[in-house]
Write an enzyme that holds these catalytic residues in place. Structure first.
Site, PDB file in Angstrom:
ATOM      1  N   ASP A   1      -3.217   7.583   7.690  1.00 51.40           N
ATOM      2  CA  ASP A   1      -3.602   6.191   7.439  1.00 51.40           C
ATOM      3  C   ASP A   1      -2.229   5.504   7.594  1.00 51.40           C
ATOM      4  O   ASP A   1      -1.123   5.355   6.984  1.00 51.40           O
ATOM      5  CB  ASP A   1      -4.199   6.159   5.960  1.00 51.40           C
ATOM      6  CG  ASP A   1      -4.828   4.594   5.902  1.00 51.40           C
ATOM      7  OD1 ASP A   1      -4.738   4.011   6.581  1.00 51.40           O
ATOM      8  OD2 ASP A   1      -5.369   4.408   4.647  1.00 51.40           O
TER       9      ASP A   1
ATOM     10  N   ASP B   1      -6.392   2.631  12.793  1.00 50.21           N
ATOM     11  CA  ASP B   1      -5.311   2.951  12.250  1.00 50.21           C
ATOM     12  C   ASP B   1      -5.623   4.143  11.255  1.00 50.21           C
ATOM     13  O   ASP B   1      -4.654   4.434  10.381  1.00 50.21           O
ATOM     14  CB  ASP B   1      -4.836   1.840  11.187  1.00 50.21           C
ATOM     15  CG  ASP B   1      -5.660   1.266  10.258  1.00 50.21           C
ATOM     16  OD1 ASP B   1      -6.888   1.507  10.440  1.00 50.21           O
ATOM     17  OD2 ASP B   1      -5.176   0.867   9.136  1.00 50.21           O
ATOM     18  N   GLU B   2      -6.608   4.767  11.456  1.00 51.84           N
ATOM     19  CA  GLU B   2      -6.947   5.848  10.506  1.00 51.84           C
ATOM     20  C   GLU B   2      -7.708   7.014  11.299  1.00 51.84           C
ATOM     21  O   GLU B   2      -8.580   6.706  12.056  1.00 51.84           O
ATOM     22  CB  GLU B   2      -7.689   5.221   9.429  1.00 51.84           C
ATOM     23  CG  GLU B   2      -8.120   6.425   8.132  1.00 51.84           C
ATOM     24  CD  GLU B   2      -9.016   5.749   7.103  1.00 51.84           C
ATOM     25  OE1 GLU B   2      -9.607   6.490   6.219  1.00 51.84           O
ATOM     26  OE2 GLU B   2      -9.369   4.465   7.250  1.00 51.84           O
TER      27      GLU B   2
END
Length: 481
Positions: free
Chosen positions: A11, A105-106
């Site tokens: 993350d 983003d993860e």
């Protein structure tokens, strides 16, 4: 459940805001808020400096401004974010063929499938290499969780924030989870948490002690069994590469049947906003809006409306859901409401967060393109100088819009890798000022600063009124992009 912590969850830390801080040297260490700047705008991401003031994602921007009046409020630049995301996802793909992206983003990674790690020590080393590689390639930080299941890996990365790594050794799951709030578990929303709270269950440890029979009584067979398994650290979901999400939805179950029509309309609007939040987090848009209503007698109705094109605008989703509600009889009570979006598209509108309400079109600085160019043609639309967007000046080079108003636009001339730049103010129709394509982070790190090192402006300079610069000094110029 695996015997070794070979599932990795990455993350990125305050992703959008961190990208902006990396791209704009003067914002490093300052509170940065990325999101909609219009009257209906919401916060997409807040930097850790802004979070100290209480600013958080999904908060109305107006509220964020009250909490953090001196923060830098910027429009999102999705071209840049997607470019950085591609770099990060490429690094994950080097670890394993099984990478499950959840958003820009993860992502989850199955280290065992890539032969990267078979033991806890190997998994830890892989996680540290990944974090170092991300920092080297982008200048950003990410937090890594390692565990024997996806649920625990995600919890671990959250505990490791910011810029950390946490490995959960198999066999220690229950001890780690016990003191955490029950809402830490996936699938536990406000309604379920309230049911458990009324039964005296507030932590995961108390959930385990309550026992499966009590959870089945409180939550029903399917949900109760799922919560019992997760509370005991059991999660056997595999990492799935190229996951194709068919729809995104949210729903709430009410403790007491709701009959008040105004309350039902309010709940539908709230659910629509939450659904759009998830839609945006996944980087998607959708064409079909779905309303779900479970009535007092457990009968469930679904209604849907297909739009002309995909959207991620909360106002559009709210209005469609409200239209669908008009055709549903709720006079005898509603026990569950849900709003979803399906027929998903793999792109989002660039005028996210209600930017379109301020004039329409993409959030791009500079003049609208003109058709033709013949004498007597209509003049170009007024230029829109939105904070955070990239510009270039014929004499001063690359910069970004710091603010605009009353016929003026303030620009800070700096670029990724440079020293913090100087600020200059121009008339909004200055012919030497134009919108520009963003400079990518990794490719824009010059060996030498783009401008000579010097003392930057005082912290309050950005908020002070500026006069139009009539004879700027050549010493302030930067090389052309």
């Amino acid at each position: 459940m695996r015997g070794q912590p070979t599932i990795l969850h990455l993350d990125m830390d305050a992703f959008y805001a961190s990208v902006e801080q990396a791209a704009k040297p003067s914002l490093r260490g300052k509170p940065v808020i990325v999101g909609g700047l219009g009257p209906r705008g919401v916060v997409a991401t807040a930097s850790y400096e802004a979070r100290r003031f209480g600013v958080r994602s999904a908060m109305p921007t107006a509220q964020a401004r009250r909490l953090c009046p001196n923060g830098a409020y910027l429009c999102p630049r999705f071209t840049v974010y997607r470019g950085v995301s591609e770099i990060v996802m490429g690094l994950l793909a080097e670890l394993s063929p099984l990478v499950e992206p959840l958003s820009l983003d993860e992502a989850f990674v199955d280290l065992a499938a890539g032969g990267t790690a078979a033991t806890a020590d190997e998994a830890r080393r892989a996680g540290e290499r990944l974090r170092a590689g991300i920092r080297e390639a982008t200048g950003l930080t990410g937090s890594v969780g390692l565990a024997g299941s996806k649920m625990l890996a995600k919890i671990a990365s959250e505990q490791a924030k910011p810029d950390g790594l946490l490995l959960i050794e198999p066999g220690t799951e229950r001890e780690l989870l016990a003191p955490m709030p029950v809402r830490t578990l996936p699938g536990i929303g406000p309604a379920t948490a309230e049911v458990l709270r009324r039964a005296g269950i507030g932590t995961i440890g108390e959930t385990v002690r309550a026992g499966e029979a009590e959870l089945l009584r409180l939550l029903g067979k399917a949900h109760g069994a799922s919560v019992h398994a997760m509370a005991n650290g059991v999660d056997d979901r595999p990492v799935v590469a190229d996951r194709d999400t068919k729809s995104i939805s949210v729903e709430d179950t009410f403790d007491v049947d709701v009959t008040d029509r105004a309350r039902i309309r309010f709940e539908v609007a709230r659910l629509a906003d939450r659904c759009v939040g998830r839609l945006r987090a996944a980087g998607r848009s959708g064409r079909t809006i779905v309303l779900k209503v479970r009535r007092y007698d457990f009968s469930t109705l679904t209604r849907s409306e297909t739009l002309r094109g995909p959207t991620d605008d909360p106002a559009v989703v709210r209005e469609a859901a409200e239209r669908l509600l008009e055709g549903v009889d709720t006079t005898e009570g509603v026990r569950l409401l849900g709003v979803g979006v399906s027929a998903l598209a793999s792109f989002t509108q660039e005028d996210l967060f209600a930017q379109a309400s301020e004039g329409g079109g993409d959030a791009v600085a500079g003049p609208e393109p003109e058709e033709g160019g013949a004498a007597g043609a209509e003049p170009a639309a007024p230029r829109r100088w939105l904070p955070g967007l990239d510009v270039t000046h014929e004499r001063y080079g690359a910069g970004w819009v710091q603010g605009s108003g009353v016929g003026r636009v303030t620009v800070r001339f700096e670029r990724p890798g440079s020293e913090p730049g100087r600020v200059r103010t121009f008339a909004v129709d200055d012919p030497e000022l134009a919108g520009a394509e963003p400079l990518p982070l990794a490719a824009a790190r010059p060996a030498q600063p783009a401008e000579p090192p010097r003392s930057g402006p005082s912290p309050g300079e950005a908020s002070r009124p500026k006069s139009v610069s009539s004879a700027p000094s050549p010493a302030l110029g930067t090389s052309s992009p």
